[in-house]
Design a protein around this motif. Structure first.
Motif, PDB file in Angstrom:
ATOM      1  N   SER A 118       0.844  -1.116   0.134  1.00 28.33           N
ATOM      2  CA  SER A 118      -0.083  -0.006  -0.236  1.00 28.33           C
ATOM      3  C   SER A 118       0.802   1.166   0.066  1.00 28.33           C
ATOM      4  CB  SER A 118      -1.116   0.030   1.290  1.00 28.33           C
ATOM      5  OG  SER A 118      -0.338  -0.101   2.473  1.00 28.33           O
ATOM      6  N   SER A 119       2.111   1.143   0.216  1.00 25.82           N
ATOM      7  CA  SER A 119       3.047   2.417   0.350  1.00 25.82           C
ATOM      8  C   SER A 119       3.597   2.703  -1.143  1.00 25.82           C
ATOM      9  CB  SER A 119       4.358   2.253   1.232  1.00 25.82           C
ATOM     10  OG  SER A 119       5.187   0.984   0.498  1.00 25.82           O
ATOM     11  N   GLN A 120       3.413   1.904  -2.042  1.00 34.92           N
ATOM     12  CA  GLN A 120       3.639   2.154  -3.467  1.00 34.92           C
ATOM     13  C   GLN A 120       2.976   3.269  -3.973  1.00 34.92           C
ATOM     14  OE1 GLN A 120       3.512  -2.232  -4.288  1.00 34.92           O
ATOM     15  NE2 GLN A 120       5.482  -1.898  -5.645  1.00 34.92           N
ATOM     16  N   ARG A 121       3.443   4.243  -4.631  1.00 32.94           N
ATOM     17  CA  ARG A 121       2.779   5.343  -5.345  1.00 32.94           C
ATOM     18  C   ARG A 121       3.400   5.853  -6.609  1.00 32.94           C
ATOM     19  NH1 ARG A 121      -1.925   5.561  -3.057  1.00 32.94           N
ATOM     20  NH2 ARG A 121      -2.276   7.523  -3.863  1.00 32.94           N
ATOM     21  N   VAL A 122       2.418   6.045  -7.399  1.00 30.26           N
ATOM     22  CA  VAL A 122       2.925   6.674  -8.695  1.00 30.26           C
ATOM     23  C   VAL A 122       2.987   8.070  -8.453  1.00 30.26           C
ATOM     24  CG1 VAL A 122       2.389   7.000 -11.162  1.00 30.26           C
ATOM     25  CG2 VAL A 122       1.790   5.071 -10.326  1.00 30.26           C
ATOM     26  N   GLN A 123       4.199   8.955  -8.539  1.00 33.90           N
ATOM     27  CA  GLN A 123       4.289  10.269  -8.542  1.00 33.90           C
ATOM     28  C   GLN A 123       4.401  11.037  -9.758  1.00 33.90           C
ATOM     29  OE1 GLN A 123       8.012  10.096  -6.283  1.00 33.90           O
ATOM     30  NE2 GLN A 123       6.818  10.400  -4.239  1.00 33.90           N
ATOM     31  N   GLN A 124       5.042  10.634 -10.764  1.00 27.93           N
ATOM     32  CA  GLN A 124       5.001  11.470 -12.020  1.00 27.93           C
ATOM     33  C   GLN A 124       5.408  10.280 -13.285  1.00 27.93           C
ATOM     34  OE1 GLN A 124       8.782  13.475 -12.892  1.00 27.93           O
ATOM     35  NE2 GLN A 124       7.544  15.392 -12.806  1.00 27.93           N
ATOM     36  N   GLY A 125       4.322  10.223 -14.069  1.00 31.72           N
ATOM     37  CA  GLY A 125       4.336   9.651 -15.351  1.00 31.72           C
ATOM     38  C   GLY A 125       4.524  10.320 -16.626  1.00 31.72           C
ATOM     39  N   GLY A 184       8.257   6.494  -8.990  1.00 27.73           N
ATOM     40  CA  GLY A 184       7.149   6.315  -7.888  1.00 27.73           C
ATOM     41  C   GLY A 184       8.181   6.319  -6.469  1.00 27.73           C
ATOM     42  N   ALA A 185       7.346   6.107  -5.440  1.00 27.42           N
ATOM     43  CA  ALA A 185       7.997   6.204  -4.086  1.00 27.42           C
ATOM     44  C   ALA A 185       7.374   4.756  -3.348  1.00 27.42           C
ATOM     45  CB  ALA A 185       7.559   7.331  -3.308  1.00 27.42           C
ATOM     46  N   TRP A 186       8.113   4.270  -2.694  1.00 30.64           N
ATOM     47  CA  TRP A 186       7.832   3.197  -1.735  1.00 30.64           C
ATOM     48  C   TRP A 186       8.640   3.136  -0.293  1.00 30.64           C
ATOM     49  CZ3 TRP A 186      11.655  -0.339  -0.246  1.00 30.64           C
ATOM     50  CH2 TRP A 186      12.867  -0.370  -0.969  1.00 30.64           C
ATOM     51  N   SER A 187       7.943   2.324   0.462  1.00 28.70           N
ATOM     52  CA  SER A 187       8.434   2.017   1.788  1.00 28.70           C
ATOM     53  C   SER A 187       8.489   0.608   2.216  1.00 28.70           C
ATOM     54  CB  SER A 187       8.178   2.807   3.152  1.00 28.70           C
ATOM     55  OG  SER A 187       6.691   2.604   3.276  1.00 28.70           O
ATOM     56  N   GLY A 188       9.349   0.053   2.789  1.00 27.54           N
ATOM     57  CA  GLY A 188       9.118  -1.423   3.264  1.00 27.54           C
ATOM     58  C   GLY A 188       9.605  -2.375   2.183  1.00 27.54           C
TER      59      GLY A 188
END
Length: 594
Positions: free
Chosen positions: A79-86, A121-125
């Motif tokens: 759930s921490s995975q996010r698209v930031q700029q495409g 993208g960004a992520w944690s874990g």
């Protein structure tokens, strides 16, 4: 006679894709509707991860009926995975669910056709790759047709052989067979690092899909420099891999790291001292050649733009010329430029699918007879130095990272006003050429005359020479005098042809295209629009880039530019770094207009 020099600095931009491919396509059982049977896809998802962030590239291959518009969907496992700029699609995300919708230029996909999209993208874990995708609501299964009636019992064993990756090599001539014009008939590589920055700008998507060159302005750029303000995470290998994924036919690199680089200016000085030719060969050219020469890239036409802003300096900016420098004297005397260029040509030219184009200044630098022939001679000297031959030179490029108008439609060098030649105007200043196209075509003939092959082609960098907008003249100037005639009608609105840094009022020029005129292989965007020519004040950096007063908007000029104002925009970063205000100005003043 005003003899100056300069063009601009390097570059590249942001961050993008990279590593191992994951192909989505497990067997699924679906109700057998006509719509579902018509839509099928094969997906290759790759990512380049670093702590807290990643860049992903997604290749969509249509293995169903032809599509006119598509929507790709997937769900992140974390759930921490996010698209930031495409780029190359419109991305939306709700929770862990991601949707990417086609754009106007890539929505049509014939059966068997592919297109690539990507995002930062960004992520944690953890950052697991998604394993299931839908296209227009139908789960992708790699093209396997589901049975008409779903089985009563699901299979107990998964398929033993997963689907293979989609083909990465675009169809071309047989590997190693050089074509006359590497730009003809194929798509150019769109650098996703530059594209991401352009797409982040309001209106930038109108131009972000044009091919631009990748600048290799220091040794570290070969493997990528993600922490730099003016370089991207990609190195040579990553760009070449991405070009294969895009199905591009050609990719452009700028070879730009000579010892004592840019000896006549400061904004784009380099990392190597004038006596470091062995380091240039062993640590810069050799590693680039080793990567470009890998057989996996043999289907790509690799275009190398060789050493911007170098050899003409040995003619125009040594101590016997106005504004000459000690550094130019040094690299002329020790042969660093001639032998460095010769070595680069020999090493890179030995690769069967590499095309070398040497930088040849611009008309406002070499258009006088005192510079025109001597520069062609020094170019020939370099072409046969360090074991090279003229066969390693496919052509030349003019106006790299400069602003000279492609054509001046409202006056010609042969015009007279009240008996006075246009050449006597302050703007033309006795030059034999008034625009880049006429200069490039004439200089090509001169180069052939000194021994270059008769089939050489010219490139013209049109990334910033459009000069459109409200200030663009629509007809000739008043015939009161030769100066009112030229100044009133000229497209190029600089205060002086010697002004080269972040010019106010400039606009995007002709979009990249092949064979636009006789003797011209292509109009190209070698300087990526939006990347600074140099800082408007001194900015400490670890890239060896100095501060040049020609980038200072308050500077009143010097002998090289006739003591005219610099015409530079304010608040500029170091050369190669992203300059949003300049990018917006280039779009406003684009010609042809956007």
């Amino acid at each position: 006679m005003n003899v100056w020099r300069r063009l601009t600095g390097p570059r590249r931009a942001l961050a993008l894709a990279g590593a191992g491919a994951l192909v989505a396509g497990g067997l699924v059982t679906l109700p057998g509707t006509a719509a579902q049977a018509a839509t099928q896809c094969d997906i290759a998802y790759t990512s380049n991860d670093w702590p807290g962030g990643f860049t992903a590239s997604v290749t969509i291959k249509n293995v169903g009926d032809a599509l006119n518009g598509w929507t790709l969907g997937w769900t992140f496992a974390n759930s921490s995975q996010r698209v930031q700029q495409g780029w190359s699609a419109t991305f939306t995300q709700s929770g862990s669910q991601v949707t990417a919708r086609s754009l106007s230029y890539n929505g049509t996909l014939a059966t068997g056709a592919s297109t690539s999209i990507g995002f930062n993208g960004a992520w944690s874990g953890s950052n697991p790759k998604p394993t299931s995708f839908t296209l227009n609501g139908v789960v992708c299964n790699g093209g396997t047709t589901p049975p008409t009636d779903p089985p009563t019992d699901p299979p107990t064993d998964p398929p033993t052989d997963p689907p293979t990756d989609p083909p990465t090599d675009p169809p071309t001539n047989p590997p190693g067979t050089k074509v006359d014009n590497p730009y003809a008939g194929v798509r150019g590589y769109v650098n996703p690092e530059w594209k991401a920055k352009a797409d982040a700008e309001t209106g930038g998507s109108r131009v972000s899909n044009n091919p631009t060159a990748v600048w290799l302005d220091r040794i570290a750029a070969i493997n990528g420099t993600p922490d730099s303000s003016s370089n991207g995470a990609f190195g040579v290998k990553e760009h070449l891999d991405e070009a294969l994924r895009q199905g591009a036919g050609y990719i452009q690199f700028v070879i730009y790291n000579l010892p004592g680089r840019d000896c006549s200016a400061l904004a784009s000085n380099g990392e190597l001292g004038p006596d470091e030719l062995p380091k240039y060969k062993a640590q810069y050219i050799d590693p680039i050649a080793a990567i470009q020469g890998q057989s996996k890239y043999s289907s790509l036409r690799i275009v190398n733009i060789i050493e911007i802003d170098s050899l003409p300096n040995l003619v125009t900016n040594t101590s016997d010329q106005a504004g000459g420098t000690v550094m130019c004297d040094t690299v002329k005397a020790n042969g660093a430029y001639v032998n460095g260029v010769g070595y680069a040509l020999a090493k890179l030219g030995a690769i069967g699918n590499v095309y070398n184009y040497i930088d040849a200044g611009h008309h406002g630098w070499l258009g006088w007879d005192s510079n025109f022939v001597p520069t062609s001679n020094i170019l020939k000297t370099a072409a046969v130095a360090s074991g090279s031959t003229v066969n390693n030179v496919h052509g030349f490029i003019t106006n790299t990272a400069n602003y000279s108008a492609l054509q001046e439609p409202h006056f010609k060098v042969t015009d007279n006003v009240n008996g006075t030649s246009v050449r006597q105007s302050k703007w033309v200043d006795w030059n034999f050429y008034v625009d880049e196209l006429s200069f490039a075509q004439a200089f090509r003939n001169q180069l052939v005359s000194v021994g270059f092959n008769s089939n050489i082609g010219m490139l013209i960098d049109t990334s910033r020479n459009g000069w459109g907008g409200s200030a663009r003249p629509t007809g000739p100037g008043a015939t009161t005098s030769v100066d009112t005639y030229v100044n009133g009608g000229r497209i190029d609105r600089r205060a002086h042809l010697g002004n080269w840094c972040n010019q106010a009022g400039a606009g995007l020029g002709e979009r990249p295209r092949a064979t636009p005129a006789t003797g011209i292989d292509a109009y190209v965007w070698v300087k990526p629009p939006g990347e600074s020519d140099g800082s408007s004040k001194e900015i400490p950096n670890n890239e060896g880039k100095g501060f040049d007063r020609m980038c200072d908007p308050t500077y009143g000029g010097n002998a090289r530019n006739g003591n005219n104002p610099s015409g530079a925009l304010g608040d500029a970063p170091i050369s190669g770094a992203w300059f949003s205000a300049q990018f917006q100005e280039l779009m406003r003043n684009a010609y042809p207009a956007l």
